[in-house]
Design an enzyme around this catalytic site. Sequence first.
Site, mmCIF file in Angstrom:
data_model
loop_
_atom_site.group_PDB
_atom_site.id
_atom_site.type_symbol
_atom_site.label_atom_id
_atom_site.label_comp_id
_atom_site.label_asym_id
_atom_site.label_seq_id
_atom_site.Cartn_x
_atom_site.Cartn_y
_atom_site.Cartn_z
ATOM 1 N N SER A 278 0.793 -1.243 -0.102
ATOM 2 C CA SER A 278 -0.156 -0.048 0.034
ATOM 3 C C SER A 278 0.872 1.328 0.139
ATOM 4 C CB SER A 278 -0.784 0.077 1.439
ATOM 5 O OG SER A 278 -0.255 -0.291 2.429
ATOM 6 N N HIS A 308 -1.921 -8.851 2.204
ATOM 7 C CA HIS A 308 -1.495 -7.689 2.791
ATOM 8 C C HIS A 308 -2.707 -7.110 3.849
ATOM 9 C CE1 HIS A 308 0.207 -3.772 3.620
ATOM 10 N NE2 HIS A 308 -0.062 -3.097 2.402
ATOM 11 N N HIS A 355 5.927 -12.637 7.680
ATOM 12 C CA HIS A 355 6.043 -11.196 7.074
ATOM 13 C C HIS A 355 7.144 -11.161 6.272
ATOM 14 C CE1 HIS A 355 6.675 -6.629 7.292
ATOM 15 N NE2 HIS A 355 5.236 -6.621 7.904
ATOM 16 N N ARG A 364 3.398 -4.416 16.560
ATOM 17 C CA ARG A 364 1.993 -3.965 16.620
ATOM 18 C C ARG A 364 0.984 -5.030 17.033
ATOM 19 N NH1 ARG A 364 1.841 -2.803 10.170
ATOM 20 N NH2 ARG A 364 2.874 -4.885 10.408
ATOM 21 N N ASP A 410 -2.167 -8.319 11.925
ATOM 22 C CA ASP A 410 -3.242 -8.534 11.453
ATOM 23 C C ASP A 410 -4.030 -9.886 12.322
ATOM 24 O OD1 ASP A 410 -3.739 -6.707 9.186
ATOM 25 O OD2 ASP A 410 -2.255 -8.096 8.133
HETATM 26 N N1 CMX Z 1 1.482 -19.649 6.301
HETATM 27 C C1 CMX Z 1 1.826 -20.516 5.170
HETATM 28 N N2 CMX Z 1 3.042 -20.516 4.388
HETATM 29 C C2 CMX Z 1 3.716 -18.982 4.658
HETATM 30 C C3 CMX Z 1 3.201 -17.990 5.403
HETATM 31 C C4 CMX Z 1 2.108 -18.372 6.266
HETATM 32 N N3 CMX Z 1 1.590 -17.524 7.116
HETATM 33 N N4 CMX Z 1 4.114 -16.917 5.496
HETATM 34 C C5 CMX Z 1 5.000 -17.657 4.745
HETATM 35 N N5 CMX Z 1 4.651 -18.640 4.025
HETATM 36 C C6 CMX Z 1 5.185 -19.412 2.683
HETATM 37 C C7 CMX Z 1 5.005 -18.460 1.401
HETATM 38 O O1 CMX Z 1 3.961 -18.336 1.012
HETATM 39 C C8 CMX Z 1 6.274 -18.842 0.714
HETATM 40 O O2 CMX Z 1 5.807 -20.221 0.113
HETATM 41 P P1 CMX Z 1 6.352 -20.413 -1.536
HETATM 42 O O3 CMX Z 1 7.791 -20.306 -1.376
HETATM 43 O O4 CMX Z 1 5.705 -21.781 -1.746
HETATM 44 O O5 CMX Z 1 5.873 -19.236 -2.181
HETATM 45 C C9 CMX Z 1 7.201 -19.261 1.779
HETATM 46 O O6 CMX Z 1 6.672 -19.394 2.892
HETATM 47 C C10 CMX Z 1 8.394 -18.211 2.122
HETATM 48 O O7 CMX Z 1 7.825 -16.721 2.069
HETATM 49 P P2 CMX Z 1 8.421 -15.926 3.270
HETATM 50 O O8 CMX Z 1 9.746 -15.423 2.311
HETATM 51 O O9 CMX Z 1 8.484 -16.320 4.490
HETATM 52 O O10 CMX Z 1 7.255 -14.683 3.050
HETATM 53 P P3 CMX Z 1 6.978 -13.701 2.252
HETATM 54 O O11 CMX Z 1 7.836 -12.434 2.055
HETATM 55 O O12 CMX Z 1 7.178 -14.369 0.686
HETATM 56 O O13 CMX Z 1 5.510 -13.274 2.316
HETATM 57 C C11 CMX Z 1 3.595 -12.657 3.469
HETATM 58 C C12 CMX Z 1 5.172 -12.647 3.672
HETATM 59 C C13 CMX Z 1 3.227 -11.672 4.870
HETATM 60 C C14 CMX Z 1 2.647 -12.460 2.310
HETATM 61 C C15 CMX Z 1 3.453 -14.172 3.988
HETATM 62 O O14 CMX Z 1 4.054 -14.406 5.251
HETATM 63 C C16 CMX Z 1 1.950 -14.650 4.269
HETATM 64 O O15 CMX Z 1 1.215 -14.883 3.206
HETATM 65 N N6 CMX Z 1 1.221 -14.613 5.593
HETATM 66 C C17 CMX Z 1 -0.255 -14.677 5.862
HETATM 67 C C18 CMX Z 1 -0.879 -13.487 5.160
HETATM 68 C C19 CMX Z 1 -0.720 -12.321 6.096
HETATM 69 O O16 CMX Z 1 -0.978 -12.489 7.261
HETATM 70 N N7 CMX Z 1 -0.464 -11.299 5.600
HETATM 71 C C20 CMX Z 1 -0.406 -10.093 6.182
HETATM 72 C C21 CMX Z 1 0.982 -9.473 6.444
HETATM 73 C C22 CMX Z 1 0.882 -7.963 7.120
HETATM 74 C C23 CMX Z 1 0.297 -7.049 6.481
HETATM 75 O O17 CMX Z 1 0.937 -6.467 5.420
HETATM 76 O O18 CMX Z 1 -0.709 -6.497 6.670
#
Ligand code: CMX
Length: 472
Positions: A278, A308, A355, A364, A410
């Site tokens: 964002s 996000h 994250h 947070r 979140d």
């Molecule tokens: N559950 C399951 N798998 C997860 C995970 C979770 N909570 N968090 C990361 N992973 C997975 C990723 O999908 C990725 O898998 P692939 O290699 O198959 O694509 C792998 O672990 C590596 O990811 P990462 O480098 O640790 O995390 P990213 O930087 O790619 O992604 C985020 C960060 C937030 C998108 C991810 O942790 C996620 O999807 N979390 C759940 C959704 C969430 O809570 N989002 C809110 C974030 C805060 C915000 O912006 O508001």
Amino acid sequence: MASLRATFRLSGLAKVATRHNTLAFTAVRAYSTKHQGLKDRLKELIPEKREEVKKVKAEFGDKVLGETTVDMAYGGMRGIKGLIWEGSVLDAEEGIRFRGLTIPECQKVLPAAEGGSEPLPESLFWLLVTGEVPTKEQVRGLSAEWAARAKLPKFVEELIDQCPKTLHPMSQFSLAVTALQHDSKFAKAYQTGTVKKNDYWDTTYEDSMDLIAKLPNIAGRIYQNVFKHGKHTTAIDPKLDYGANLANLLGFGDKKEFVELMRLYLTIHSDHEGGNVSAHTTHLVGSALSDPYLSFAAGLNGLAGPLHGLANQEVLRWITKMREELGGKDVSDDTIKDYVWKTLNSGQVVPGYGHAVLRKTDPRYSCQREFALKHIPNDPLFKLVSQIYTVAPDILLEHGKTKNPWPNVDAHSGVLLSAYGLVEQDFYTVLFGVSRGLGVLSQLIWDRALGMPLERPKSYSTAAIKAMYAKK
Ligand code: CMX
């Protein structure tokens, strides 16, 4: 007494400055003149900052910030250092600092409401814009100014009212913000062709203040239309602060703790440095000199993604589904484990965990947990969220994919909102969006003040990468 308190706060901040003499730290300055308004203060700061940036560029302009590998280009540009963001810096271990202050430090030094203890979002906005802690008078001035600018044009009210209830609140939110562009002072001034680049910040500031001021009215209207049969009986009260007005418009203004929650919520969701979707989107779109309405609407569309901001609604959905699947049986550590594994094995993410930058529990999350421990320690959903916190990280570690098994912001916000009766999960990201406006718009003002250019990183095709590196 007021000046004594000011002196105390200043010495507190000085201590902060010496303790955290790190890259992540931006010195928080002394109070500005007690009664000075935000725009006047900004006017004084802009030439100083321009001079500072000029010197930094002259001295360090040719220094290397970091390398970009092919993996990084394919990997969502994770870790690429290529953005300037003045309001906050995120440390992977420690979490966010707003202009050098951690969340607990903000809770200590930023002015709170009379009888309240959480920082007022107005004071956080002042801090983000100026790098300074405002006085109570300055915060009161900002509350009054936002209240005075809060009214929505009739056509925007009608536009929101015309939306089908089935249109997601975030889409309605983005639509309303885009429509407000009708009155953009920046766009109008630009069209005249007479405004110099050095002065672009002025109408960007005016638009940003107008837009921030109107966000509670947009959010309140969407909430009432979609979930409460379109009751619009409440109006902005010029005597109240921003958080209290938002609580009123949602219909929860009589709950003192909810009002405090709004103040905290709006403060902590505001800014998370520049690279998140964002923030980066608002900044990127703004770099084309799109006005603040268009830029922020674009940022909101990014916030509405489930990876996000939308994760806050997903968390409560996920927990509700877990309870439903248990069909009234007690939730034990083992049932949570099974449910987390089921989520992971079906290829979904566990919402609220992980994250892109953080590698520890999000502060947070921690401060929302503190709020819950203080106000709703026996809430069953809070207990469940706490229990998940003790179980989920180990499973995510065992699963072995995520780089960060800890909860993010979140994972906790929904439980607090629902404890006070705001149970409509689809609305949660709108509240995140109201807060995010404070962070990204304060930066947009500085983008214009510093004459930040059009953003245009270089891209390559896979064929080009192969041509560059494959052995001939
Ligand atoms: N559950 C399951 N798998 C997860 C995970 C979770 N909570 N968090 C990361 N992973 C997975 C990723 O999908 C990725 O898998 P692939 O290699 O198959 O694509 C792998 O672990 C590596 O990811 P990462 O480098 O640790 O995390 P990213 O930087 O790619 O992604 C985020 C960060 C937030 C998108 C991810 O942790 C996620 O999807 N979390 C759940 C959704 C969430 O809570 N989002 C809110 C974030 C805060 C915000 O912006 O508001």
